[in-house]
Design an enzyme around this catalytic site. Structure first.
Site, mmCIF file in Angstrom:
data_model
loop_
_atom_site.group_PDB
_atom_site.id
_atom_site.type_symbol
_atom_site.label_atom_id
_atom_site.label_comp_id
_atom_site.label_asym_id
_atom_site.label_seq_id
_atom_site.Cartn_x
_atom_site.Cartn_y
_atom_site.Cartn_z
ATOM 1 N N ASP A 18 -4.951 -1.071 1.450
ATOM 2 C CA ASP A 18 -6.219 -0.122 1.896
ATOM 3 C C ASP A 18 -5.571 1.064 2.321
ATOM 4 O O ASP A 18 -5.203 2.133 2.660
ATOM 5 C CB ASP A 18 -6.833 -0.913 3.188
ATOM 6 C CG ASP A 18 -8.517 0.158 3.216
ATOM 7 O OD1 ASP A 18 -8.073 0.939 3.919
ATOM 8 O OD2 ASP A 18 -9.398 0.069 2.750
ATOM 9 N N ASP A 114 -10.171 0.656 -3.836
ATOM 10 C CA ASP A 114 -9.443 0.983 -2.315
ATOM 11 C C ASP A 114 -8.897 -0.055 -2.319
ATOM 12 O O ASP A 114 -7.700 0.177 -1.231
ATOM 13 C CB ASP A 114 -10.137 2.184 -1.675
ATOM 14 C CG ASP A 114 -11.179 1.207 -1.291
ATOM 15 O OD1 ASP A 114 -11.609 0.909 -1.099
ATOM 16 O OD2 ASP A 114 -10.834 2.259 0.007
ATOM 17 N N GLU A 115 -8.848 -1.123 -2.290
ATOM 18 C CA GLU A 115 -7.735 -2.491 -1.802
ATOM 19 C C GLU A 115 -7.310 -3.295 -2.898
ATOM 20 O O GLU A 115 -8.410 -3.685 -3.693
ATOM 21 C CB GLU A 115 -9.314 -2.707 -0.978
ATOM 22 C CG GLU A 115 -9.909 -2.200 0.524
ATOM 23 C CD GLU A 115 -10.516 -3.155 1.103
ATOM 24 O OE1 GLU A 115 -10.468 -3.428 2.652
ATOM 25 O OE2 GLU A 115 -12.215 -2.976 1.307
#
Length: 421
Positions: A18, A114-115
């Site tokens: 993350d 974003d992960e």
């Protein structure tokens, strides 16, 4: 052994990576003058999209939170710097992140922009054999090549890797945390039940009323009790609390879609049927275009709208089944407009969405003998329009309705995900 009497699954090595304050971190990397300033990435404050999409750690120290209104953030931190989003840049960097992770393992699954999950079980020996050491190497490579700081949760499966990241890696200095089956009772179980992945504020209140206040108490609750109250969802909560998750890290997990939809928050309240009709047409055309691009047809159209009042929210979500599968925008629109006219209460609306579901690959559908020529003609026309838009841009060819004051297609052609590129 778990409570169901079966053996625990084998311990894989799964990372959930993350990036801290993804949008804000990218903006600070691009503009070094922002490095030591509290910044937020937010939509245009003059429009309804003026909400916080990301806040850097310095801004969060002032109490600013993601998804709150921009004016609220500015009240908390009067000196905060507001940066408009650059969605194209964020997507490109997300793709770069995937490429970096694929240099560690070919089992990479994007979870959000974003992960990303990565399964290092087959390749861990190439990075020293230690999950922590591999995580440090990956963290360093992301920092060096992209300039952003990644937090990494490590676990024997995806759900524990996710919770290791959210509850521990995001809060410690190293930005790395590991939960194993052995350490699960000491690390995760003492946490409040609201910290469990998949438990929101409403569910946590339900569980607390049952006397379940920690993840450990949930894990030790008889699964039959939870299944009786919430069915399969209750069993899923019990499995998650016990750290049980057999789902693989699959690079192709998002290839098959259940629905293709398009939603729009309007720049102002739309009050008349003629105004709303334009928006429904534009949404339907975009749904059809996306379905064709992905090679799908569908037979279920749904429409959802939200009323303009904040104090007493109104709106509806309804769906209807078509007689034949389609990916034609006009077919979708006709069904969507009929649904809207049937269920609209006449009040102004502030957002609308159209979706096509019941999907199957386009090449599998059976064409009707009675409208075969009409279907082929519509397909040829759609392909021609798609070709023009793909080559010259989404606004290169528009319906006349989109040129009226109600139309939003030209403006949205300049955006990705509702925000300017």
């Amino acid at each position: 052994m778990n409570k169901a009497g079966s053996k625990m699954p084998r311990e894989r090595v799964i990372f959930l990576v993350d990036v801290q304050s993804f949008f804000a971190s990218i903006e600070k990397t691009a503009d070094r003058s922002l490095q030591h300033k509290p910044i937020v990435v937010a939509g245009d404050p003059e429009r309804r999209s003026g909400v916080i999409l990301a806040a850097c750690p310095l801004a969060k120290q002032w109490g600013i939170e993601t998804a709150e209104a921009l004016w609220e953030a500015q009240q908390k931190c009067p000196g905060v710097t507001v940066v408009k989003p650059h969605m194209q840049k964020y997507i490109e960097i997300s793709v770069q992140l995937t490429a970096i992770m694929e240099s560690f393992s070919d089992l990479v699954e994007p979870y959000s922009i974003d992960e990303q999950f990565i399964d290092l079980t087959p390749t861990l020996h190439l990075f020293g054999g230690s999950p922590y050491q591999a995580a440090r190497l990956l963290q360093h490579k992301i920092q060096q090549e992209i300039g952003v700081y990644a937090r990494i949760g490590i676990g024997p499966n995806k759900v524990l890797a996710k919770m290791a990241c959210d509850n521990f890696a995001k809060k410690n200095k190293e930005g790395i945390a590991h939960i194993s089956y052995d350490t699960l009772p000491a690390t995760l179980w003492p946490l409040p039940v609201r910290s469990l992945f998949g438990v929101g504020s409403r569910m946590s209140r339900h569980l607390e009323r049952m006397g379940i206040r920690t993840i450990g108490q949930l894990a030790q609750t008889p699964v039959e009790r939870l299944r009786k109250k919430w069915g399969i969802n209750g069993e899923r909560l019990w499995l998650t609390a016990n750290g049980i998750d057999e789902s693989p890290v699959s690079p192709r997990s998002h290839d098959e879609q259940k629905a293709i939809g398009h939603h729009m928050t309007l720049p102002r309240d739309y009050e008349t049927l003629e105004q709303i009709k334009v928006i429904l047409l534009e949404l339907s055309e975009e749904v059809g275009r996306r379905a064709r691009r992905k090679g799908y047809v569908g037979d279920t159209v749904s429409v959802g709208v939200r009323g303009a009042r904040f104090d007493l929210p109104t709106g509806f979500h309804r769906q209807t089944k078509l007689t034949e599968k389609t990916n034609d925008g006009l077919d979708v629109f006709k069904a969507a407009f009929d649904l809207f006219c049937t269920h609209w209460d006449g009040e102004p609306i502030r957002s609308a969405g159209v979706a096509l579901s019941g999907l199957e690959p386009d090449h599998c559908r059976q064409l009707s003998l009675f409208n075969f020529e009409t279907t082929l003609k519509k397909e040829r026309l759609s392909k021609a329009v798609d070709h023009i838009k793909n080559k010259y841009g989404a606004a290169a060819i528009l319906r006349a309705a989109s040129l009226t004051a109600a139309g939003q297609a030209r403006d949205r052609a300049q955006k990705i995900g509702g925000h300017y590129k």
